[in-house]
Design an enzyme around this catalytic site. Structure first.
Site, PDB file in Angstrom:
ATOM      1  CG  ASN A 233      -7.024  -0.672   1.626  1.00  0.00           C
ATOM      2  OD1 ASN A 233      -6.369  -0.349   0.909  1.00  0.00           O
ATOM      3  ND2 ASN A 233      -6.499  -1.334   2.881  1.00  0.00           N
TER       4      ASN A 233
ATOM      5  CB  CYS B 100      -0.953   0.079   1.292  1.00  0.00           C
ATOM      6  SG  CYS B 100      -2.123  -1.401   1.292  1.00  0.00           S
TER       7      CYS B 100
ATOM      8  CG  HIS C 231      -3.120   3.310   2.711  1.00  0.00           C
ATOM      9  ND1 HIS C 231      -3.949   3.049   1.548  1.00  0.00           N
ATOM     10  CD2 HIS C 231      -3.303   2.178   3.326  1.00  0.00           C
ATOM     11  CE1 HIS C 231      -4.243   1.890   1.429  1.00  0.00           C
ATOM     12  NE2 HIS C 231      -3.863   1.043   2.618  1.00  0.00           N
TER      13      HIS C 231
HETATM   14  N1  ACO Z   1     -19.270  -8.761   9.533  1.00  0.00           N
HETATM   15  C1  ACO Z   1     -19.436  -9.067  11.015  1.00  0.00           C
HETATM   16  N2  ACO Z   1     -18.586  -9.482  11.775  1.00  0.00           N
HETATM   17  C2  ACO Z   1     -17.467  -9.445  11.466  1.00  0.00           C
HETATM   18  C3  ACO Z   1     -16.834  -8.882  10.394  1.00  0.00           C
HETATM   19  C4  ACO Z   1     -17.770  -8.561   9.356  1.00  0.00           C
HETATM   20  N3  ACO Z   1     -17.391  -8.114   8.021  1.00  0.00           N
HETATM   21  N4  ACO Z   1     -15.527  -9.156  10.391  1.00  0.00           N
HETATM   22  C5  ACO Z   1     -15.079  -9.720  11.600  1.00  0.00           C
HETATM   23  N5  ACO Z   1     -16.131  -9.928  12.285  1.00  0.00           N
HETATM   24  C6  ACO Z   1     -16.387 -10.326  13.661  1.00  0.00           C
HETATM   25  C7  ACO Z   1     -15.095 -11.097  14.120  1.00  0.00           C
HETATM   26  O1  ACO Z   1     -15.345 -12.608  13.753  1.00  0.00           O
HETATM   27  C8  ACO Z   1     -15.164 -11.027  15.657  1.00  0.00           C
HETATM   28  O2  ACO Z   1     -16.118 -11.794  16.122  1.00  0.00           O
HETATM   29  P1  ACO Z   1     -16.156 -12.466  17.629  1.00  0.00           P
HETATM   30  O3  ACO Z   1     -15.857 -11.514  18.361  1.00  0.00           O
HETATM   31  O4  ACO Z   1     -17.343 -13.255  17.491  1.00  0.00           O
HETATM   32  O5  ACO Z   1     -14.974 -13.374  17.363  1.00  0.00           O
HETATM   33  C9  ACO Z   1     -15.711  -9.424  15.863  1.00  0.00           C
HETATM   34  O6  ACO Z   1     -16.474  -9.111  14.568  1.00  0.00           O
HETATM   35  C10 ACO Z   1     -14.536  -8.518  16.187  1.00  0.00           C
HETATM   36  O7  ACO Z   1     -13.648  -8.665  15.160  1.00  0.00           O
HETATM   37  P2  ACO Z   1     -12.351  -7.912  15.188  1.00  0.00           P
HETATM   38  O8  ACO Z   1     -11.173  -8.341  14.123  1.00  0.00           O
HETATM   39  O9  ACO Z   1     -11.744  -7.618  16.604  1.00  0.00           O
HETATM   40  O10 ACO Z   1     -12.764  -6.446  14.725  1.00  0.00           O
HETATM   41  P3  ACO Z   1     -12.138  -5.041  14.852  1.00  0.00           P
HETATM   42  O11 ACO Z   1     -13.003  -4.299  15.474  1.00  0.00           O
HETATM   43  O12 ACO Z   1     -10.567  -5.114  15.113  1.00  0.00           O
HETATM   44  O13 ACO Z   1     -12.092  -4.505  13.138  1.00  0.00           O
HETATM   45  C11 ACO Z   1     -10.815  -4.475  11.200  1.00  0.00           C
HETATM   46  C12 ACO Z   1     -11.652  -5.306  12.317  1.00  0.00           C
HETATM   47  C13 ACO Z   1     -11.902  -3.367  10.682  1.00  0.00           C
HETATM   48  C14 ACO Z   1     -10.342  -5.313  10.402  1.00  0.00           C
HETATM   49  C15 ACO Z   1     -10.026  -3.609  11.961  1.00  0.00           C
HETATM   50  O14 ACO Z   1      -9.130  -4.494  12.735  1.00  0.00           O
HETATM   51  C16 ACO Z   1      -9.036  -2.669  10.947  1.00  0.00           C
HETATM   52  O15 ACO Z   1      -9.581  -1.998  10.256  1.00  0.00           O
HETATM   53  N6  ACO Z   1      -7.728  -3.127  10.887  1.00  0.00           N
HETATM   54  C17 ACO Z   1      -6.665  -2.585   9.840  1.00  0.00           C
HETATM   55  C18 ACO Z   1      -7.029  -3.091   8.760  1.00  0.00           C
HETATM   56  C19 ACO Z   1      -6.097  -2.312   7.774  1.00  0.00           C
HETATM   57  O16 ACO Z   1      -6.086  -1.406   7.541  1.00  0.00           O
HETATM   58  N7  ACO Z   1      -5.821  -3.457   6.716  1.00  0.00           N
HETATM   59  C20 ACO Z   1      -5.165  -2.957   5.594  1.00  0.00           C
HETATM   60  C21 ACO Z   1      -3.870  -2.513   5.588  1.00  0.00           C
HETATM   61  S1  ACO Z   1      -2.900  -3.073   4.530  1.00  0.00           S
HETATM   62  C22 ACO Z   1      -3.511  -2.869   2.973  1.00  0.00           C
HETATM   63  O17 ACO Z   1      -4.043  -1.600   3.025  1.00  0.00           O
HETATM   64  C23 ACO Z   1      -3.432  -3.729   2.148  1.00  0.00           C
END
Ligand code: ACO
Length: 315
Positions: free
Chosen positions: A272, A108, A242
């Site tokens: 993204n 990215c 980003h």
């Molecule tokens: N819909 C519903 N529930 C979901 C989803 C979804 N799409 N995805 C995950 N969940 C659930 C999980 O299974 C988990 O359930 P559980 O508690 O029963 O186990 C719960 O939601 C919480 O999951 P977390 O992973 O803890 O959710 P979080 O609040 O951390 O959000 C997210 C996840 C949005 C991915 C966040 O961590 C994030 O944005 N991280 C940064 C990611 C990023 O920016 N990546 C790109 C960088 S590299 C690039 O750009 C290619």
């Protein structure tokens, strides 16, 4: 080096959060609250090459630069349609270019890395004008059965023409090698000599680890850039970050204590799109008349590696 013109292209197919909820255990409420994303564009009829060509053509037109003036093409992509030749070579026929082309995979952070490579080519006298195209098709290596990753991504191409002149003030990179938190792999091939080849894997991510890395490093990188140039946060017109998650953008913005109008975003419409997010957003700002002469911006990206890149630029 300065940016002479910008372009972008998005696939026609709009995929809303409700569209995803039709085949995944997810909801518009979960996705939009956690990420700010409401819809994304996904390749269906187009190819990545056609998107890259459209973005490159728009940038050349916007810069009023003829194809024969381009001395080098840099394409940033995590995965092009072919491993060889490079996408940077494949787009040349449609754009009327005849120069060296090179694909760069900086995750990215690729667009900022390409700015740095272009700056080097121009400073060394090996190019006067460079076309940079960031073209990404994350829909091809996201796992569409994994609700925790596929909902985040979209496909897009953003481009710019850069050339000699005053504009780019500084670029800095940071790297913290951590393969475990964000990776995807290609097919292992069929060499009869390979021992225990690992199978291809879709993109896997430890979201919370990436989130923590992004917020802390983006903030520190921007602060360091401001300090190095004796600037206060309010001296910068736009922080073009980003577009990975609206919550990450908001966390960095509130730490810097700057008003929302200085943090442009389009993640709600595009998701993204890896290295394409910043040039696509720059193109939208340019076409909306926001990048006025003298306007100052900090660009900042983070991604696979893990690594970050930060640029200070004036238009
Ligand atoms: N819909 C519903 N529930 C979901 C989803 C979804 N799409 N995805 C995950 N969940 C659930 C999980 O299974 C988990 O359930 P559980 O508690 O029963 O186990 C719960 O939601 C919480 O999951 P977390 O992973 O803890 O959710 P979080 O609040 O951390 O959000 C997210 C996840 C949005 C991915 C966040 O961590 C994030 O944005 N991280 C940064 C990611 C990023 O920016 N990546 C790109 C960088 S590299 C690039 O750009 C290619």
């Amino acid at each position: 080096m300065k940016i002479l013109g910008t372009g972008s292209a998005l696939p026609k197919k709009v995929v809303t959060n409700d569209d995803l909820a039709a085949f995944l255990d997810t909801s518009d409420e979960w996705i939009s609250t956690r990420t700010g994303i409401r819809e994304r564009r996904v390749l269906s009829e187009e190819t990545l090459q056609s998107l890259a060509e459209a973005a490159g053509k728009a940038a050349l037109e916007n810069a009023r630069v003829a194809p024969e003036e381009i001395d080098f093409v840099l394409v940033t992509t995590v995965q092009a349609e072919t491993l060889s030749p490079a996408l940077a070579c494949d787009i040349q026929t449609a754009l009327g270019l005849k120069c060296m082309g090179l694909d760069l995979n900086g995750g990215c952070t690729g667009f900022i890395a390409a700015l740095s490579v272009a700056e080097g080519l121009i400073a060394a006298g090996r190019a006067r004008k460079v076309l940079i195209v960031s073209a990404e098709a994350l829909s091809r290596f996201a796992d569409w059965t994994d609700r925790s990753t596929c909902v985040l991504f979209g496909d897009a191409a953003g481009a710019c023409v850069v050339g000699e002149g005053e504009g780019l003030k500084d670029i800095r990179f940071m790297s913290e090698p951590r393969r475990d938190v964000l990776c995807a792999s290609t097919p292992p091939g069929n060499s009869p000599f390979a021992v225990d080849p690992a199978p291809a894997e879709y993109l896997k991510m430890q979201g919370q680890e990436v989130y923590k890395f992004a917020v802390s490093h983006s903030f520190k990188d921007i602060q360091a850039m401001l300090a190095a140039h004796d600037l206060q946060p309010e001296d910068v017109d736009f922080y073009v970050l980003h577009q990975a998650n609206m919550r990450i953008l908001e966390a960095v913005r509130t730490r810097l204590k700057v008003a929302p109008e200085h943090f442009p975003h389009n993640i709600e419409r595009t998701g993204n799109t890896s290295s394409a997010t910043i040039p696509v957003l720059l193109d939208e700002m340019n076409r909306a008349g926001q990048l006025k002469p003298g306007c100052r911006a900090i660009l900042n990206a983070f991604g696979a590696g893990l690594c970050t890149g930060t640029a200070l630029i004036e238009f």
